[in-house]
Design an enzyme around this catalytic site. Structure first.
Site, PDB file in Angstrom:
ATOM      1  N   CYS B   2       6.077  16.799  25.871  1.00  0.00           N
ATOM      2  CA  CYS B   2       4.807  16.425  25.161  1.00  0.00           C
ATOM      3  C   CYS B   2       4.112  16.085  25.768  1.00  0.00           C
ATOM      4  O   CYS B   2       4.772  16.273  27.434  1.00  0.00           O
ATOM      5  CB  CYS B   2       4.813  14.614  24.469  1.00  0.00           C
ATOM      6  SG  CYS B   2       5.923  15.043  23.057  1.00  0.00           S
ATOM      7  N   LEU B  51       4.726  18.734  21.271  1.00  0.00           N
ATOM      8  CA  LEU B  51       5.958  20.107  21.272  1.00  0.00           C
ATOM      9  C   LEU B  51       6.492  19.807  20.660  1.00  0.00           C
ATOM     10  O   LEU B  51       7.978  18.683  21.417  1.00  0.00           O
ATOM     11  CB  LEU B  51       5.601  20.658  22.653  1.00  0.00           C
ATOM     12  CG  LEU B  51       6.458  22.002  22.793  1.00  0.00           C
ATOM     13  CD1 LEU B  51       4.502  22.826  21.845  1.00  0.00           C
ATOM     14  CD2 LEU B  51       6.381  22.121  23.912  1.00  0.00           C
ATOM     15  N   SER B  52       6.851  20.026  18.723  1.00  0.00           N
ATOM     16  CA  SER B  52       8.307  19.281  18.244  1.00  0.00           C
ATOM     17  C   SER B  52       9.170  20.615  19.059  1.00  0.00           C
ATOM     18  O   SER B  52       9.446  21.575  18.521  1.00  0.00           O
ATOM     19  CB  SER B  52       7.767  19.899  17.025  1.00  0.00           C
ATOM     20  OG  SER B  52       6.907  18.538  16.984  1.00  0.00           O
ATOM     21  N   GLU B  77      12.734  15.013  27.544  1.00  0.00           N
ATOM     22  CA  GLU B  77      14.074  15.306  26.049  1.00  0.00           C
ATOM     23  C   GLU B  77      15.753  14.387  26.923  1.00  0.00           C
ATOM     24  O   GLU B  77      15.160  14.926  28.269  1.00  0.00           O
ATOM     25  CB  GLU B  77      15.070  16.958  25.985  1.00  0.00           C
ATOM     26  CG  GLU B  77      13.327  17.850  25.878  1.00  0.00           C
ATOM     27  CD  GLU B  77      12.934  17.535  24.463  1.00  0.00           C
ATOM     28  OE1 GLU B  77      14.004  17.021  23.514  1.00  0.00           O
ATOM     29  OE2 GLU B  77      11.779  18.226  23.946  1.00  0.00           O
ATOM     30  N   VAL B 289       8.796  38.114  35.239  1.00  0.00           N
ATOM     31  CA  VAL B 289       7.652  38.713  36.241  1.00  0.00           C
ATOM     32  C   VAL B 289       8.390  39.652  36.639  1.00  0.00           C
ATOM     33  O   VAL B 289       9.114  39.535  37.701  1.00  0.00           O
ATOM     34  CB  VAL B 289       7.739  37.416  37.027  1.00  0.00           C
ATOM     35  CG1 VAL B 289       6.348  37.808  37.667  1.00  0.00           C
ATOM     36  CG2 VAL B 289       6.843  36.223  35.938  1.00  0.00           C
TER      37      VAL B 289
END
Lengths: 88, 653
Positions: B2, B51-52, B77, B289
């Site tokens: 988040c 952001l769930s 988290e 990348v």
């Protein structure tokens, strides 16, 4: 010779020697000389003046200011020339 | 994952709280495009854009306890939330959801600040106690998640990214030249620095309390590297390394959405991918990348690893043009000047990751700091011994240290000897390990006029850190790496700021307290440190391709000034125009122009590392000055509308 070394240092480290930054300034202490730049400068001097530094010579704080670098290269050239004269 | 933002007793009128808060959240909506929410009362506003990842339906924020005394908005988290929840349930705490947000709230209510040491996670949060009229901010121990604050009125403003402050009426950004010189010289900001006057980064491992007009900041943990685990021999060390990393990866796979892995081509991310693949129920998605410029490319090892795992591999090829085109947007997200362009490809990789439907990834950050992976650690060991070594021993060790670098070949042994001679004694108290690096940094610091000693701030930091002086030179080096390059660039500018620019959460299994404790207990116990990460490599040697196990450290880098000299974007006028440079009064215009002209007129091989670094730092700074101080139009980006699912107004009650 002196102008070549001076030009090289000025261009490589983006500095200008003048009254406020004299040629005997310790380039390490002033934070001008960096690790990669130092190695590059050694390569330049060896190539440009056809000399070869030994580890022993280089540990004596000889390449720390423009004045000392110039003196050291001159001395090195002289002794190499003297060596060449003797052997010929 | 988040973004959070808010204020506490600010110098703002309460009528405008909701609209200001919503606008602040809009600036960081990229961090949490799934939902947003806020709570306001007469004194405080807390907002979240989410952001769930876990308990997607029930994890709405801000979250309160049943009495509505405590309100929490939280970014990150807590990986051990199930264990903490079980403990708290036994202690009688009530739970309504399955989310880690509620575990954090109940942990704080029960244990207060003592809960922070129990958290294994990446987090930053703001917690408002309405009864006590008090706000608490806190941040994880390694600095994985950001939290900025600035004094305002009788209280403060806070946000996950400083750009949220652009929404606050009357707020003015100003660069701080002294801080900028420090950032240039040490490569990265120090824990509290942001480059802006009056804006602080809450240091990692700290919490802050504001109450009755007073703000106090305290550490809740300390970073040290003392061995705490008894390890008998190499075999046991390897077993423990495998087990601790497996546990750490398993914790970080806890998610209600699929978790992918960033594969760099090196040993660290290969280990993470191997373990994640073993522990996942489904085929792994991997992302890498690749570079069109082959000197930076590691695609051979990336592909080898992907095919070994049978992963769904996504590779993104980066050209000079990509770096140049996306540099302004990436600098907007980074907010603080960086010294390399390597964050730009990570900005593009996260866009690709999100487009592939993945919003959580694991990556290898922290391994080099924990298990002594950098040349810097070997250099410290050698420089410390230097005076006592004979000439042939010096030569042998130098050759071991630099067998691979183009610019330090065997022909340069004499030059390196001279260099080491200059750096074999401490010049900057407490900073011996980093003096070679910092010497390069002095060059970039010259961009800032009259900045004074750029090492004043870091010298003061180490001088006032309890226990620092007593650490060994290698531990001091580790401490500095954790506090500067890791937190100040790798985890932030190159890490989470770029991944969250596109709503992708990054997790770092090497940065688990148990893994770090183990590394502390085995480092330099069974080898002399000159073969970097030896035990870590050996621990996984049988399961990984030999080309990766035996590959020397290949730092992740991207084309720096060469990309700009090659593509010559119009915006270089910002550096070449005297009028433009004059808008940034603390820049040394003469030096800026000399540097820019040299970069533009020389072959890339003639540009040294320090010049590349100074140029990228300068370019970042010029863009950030435009966006934040001058408030020029920010780069065009997709507008994100994070739906407002919670709006609580306590002013009416």
């Amino acid at each position: 010779m002196s102008d070549k070394i001076r030009d090289y240092i000025e261009q490589s480290f983006l500095i200008e020697f003048d009254e406020s930054f004299p040629e005997d300034t310790d380039l390490f202490k002033e934070g001008v000389m960096d690790s990669f730049g130092y190695v590059q400068m050694c390569r330049f001097l060896e190539k440009e003046f056809d000399i070869r530094f030994s580890e022993k010579e280089i540990t004596g704080n000889v390449l720390t200011s423009l004045t000392r670098i110039r003196e050291f290269v001159l001395q090195k050239k002289r002794s190499e020339n003297a060596g060449a004269d003797t052997s010929s | 994952m988040c973004g959070i933002a808010g204020f506490f007793h600010p110098a703002l009128t309460a009528e405008g709280f909701p609209s200001t808060l919503l606008e602040m959240l809009q600036y960081i909506a990229h961090r949490g495009p799934d939902a947003s929410g806020y709570v306001v009362d007469e004194r405080c506003g807390l907002g979240s854009t989410r952001l769930s990842i876990i308990d997607i339906a029930a994890g709405l924020q801000p979250l309160s306890d049943q009495t509505e005394r405590y309100w929490l908005c939280y970014n990150g988290e807590i990986y051990n939330y199930l264990e903490l929840k079980a403990e708290l349930e036994i202690l009688g705490r009530p739970f309504i959801t399955h989310s880690d947000t509620e575990v954090l709230l109940q942990a704080w209510i029960h244990w207060g600040p003592d809960c922070l040491q129990r958290l294994n996670g990446s987090f930053a949060f703001a917690l408002y106690d309405r009864d006590e009229d008090e706000l608490v901010l806190a941040r994880d121990r390694y600095g994985k998640r950001p939290l900025f604050y600035t004094p305002h009125g009788q209280g403060l403003l806070f946000a996950s990214e400083m750009k949220a402050f652009l929404a606050v009426p009357g707020f003015v950004f100003e660069h701080d030249p002294q801080q900028l010189a420090s950032i240039a010289a040490t490569w990265t900001p120090l824990p509290e620095q942001t480059g802006f006057s009056g804006i602080h980064n809450l240091p990692m491992g700290h919490w802050l309390r504001v109450r009755a007009g007073r703000t106090e900041t305290r550490p809740y943990t300390k970073l040290d590297f003392e061995a705490q685990i008894k390890v008998a021999d190499v075999a046991e060390a390897q077993t423990l390394i495998r087990q601790s990393l497996r546990d750490s990866v398993a914790l970080r796979l806890r998610s209600d959405v699929e978790v992918g892995v960033y594969l760099s081509g090196g040993i660290d991310s290969a280990i993470i991918a191997l373990l994640a693949s073993d522990l996942s129920q489904h085929p792994l998605s991997t992302f890498s990348v690749e570079f069109a410029d082959r000197q930076y490319d590691e695609s051979a090892q990336q592909q080898e690893m992907a095919s070994l795992l049978g992963s769904r591999h996504h590779a993104l090829t980066i050209t000079h043009r990509d770096i140049v085109d996306h540099f302004p947007a990436a600098a907007w997200h980074a907010e603080i000047p960086a010294f390399r362009s390597a964050f730009v490809p990570m900005y593009l990789l996260s866009a690709q990751t999100r487009a592939a439907g993945i919003k959580v990834i694991l990556s290898g950050e922290g391994a080099d700091e924990a298990f002594l992976g950098y040349d810097l650690f070997k250099e410290v060991l050698l420089r410390r011994q230097w005076a006592a070594l004979a000439e042939d021993e010096r030569r042998t060790q130098l050759a071991r240290l630099y067998p691979h670098l183009e610019h330090y070949g065997p022909q340069d042994i004499a030059a390196l000897t001279g260099l080491y001679q200059q750096f074999s004694e401490e010049r900057l108290p407490g900073l011996f390990s980093h003096e070679l690096r910092f010497q390069n940094g002095r060059f970039a610091a010259r961009l800032i006029k009259n900045a004074g000693d750029p090492f004043q701030a870091i010298s003061a930091l180490v001088a006032t850190t309890p226990g620092y002086t007593e650490m060994t030179p290698v531990h001091q080096a580790q401490w500095l790496e954790f506090k500067t390059l890791l937190a100040g660039y790798l985890l932030s500018t190159q890490g989470e700021r770029m991944s969250l620019a596109h709503g992708v959460e990054n997790r770092c299994p090497f940065l688990d307290p148990a893994v770090i404790n183990l590394a502390n207990s085995v480092n330099l116990r069974f080898d002399d440190g000159f073969e970097e990460k030896r035990l870590l490599r050996q621990a996984f040697a049988e399961q990984l391709p030999q080309s990766i196990v035996h590959k020397r450290k290949f730092p992740y880098r991207a084309p720096d000034s060469a990309a700009f000299a090659d593509c010559r974007p119009d915006y270089l006028e910002l550096l070449l125009s005297t009028d433009e440079i004059a808008k940034i009064p603390f820049l040394d215009g003469k030096f800026v122009q000399a540097l820019t002209k040299k970069i533009m007129s020389s072959a890339p091989t003639e540009i040294s590392t320090k010049e590349n670094q100074a140029f990228i730092f300068l370019l970042c700074l010029v863009f950030q000055h435009r966006y934040f101080v001058q408030r020029a139009n920010r780069p065009t980006m997709q507008t994100i509308n994070s739906p407002l699912l919670r709006a609580i107004d306590l002013r009416r009650r």
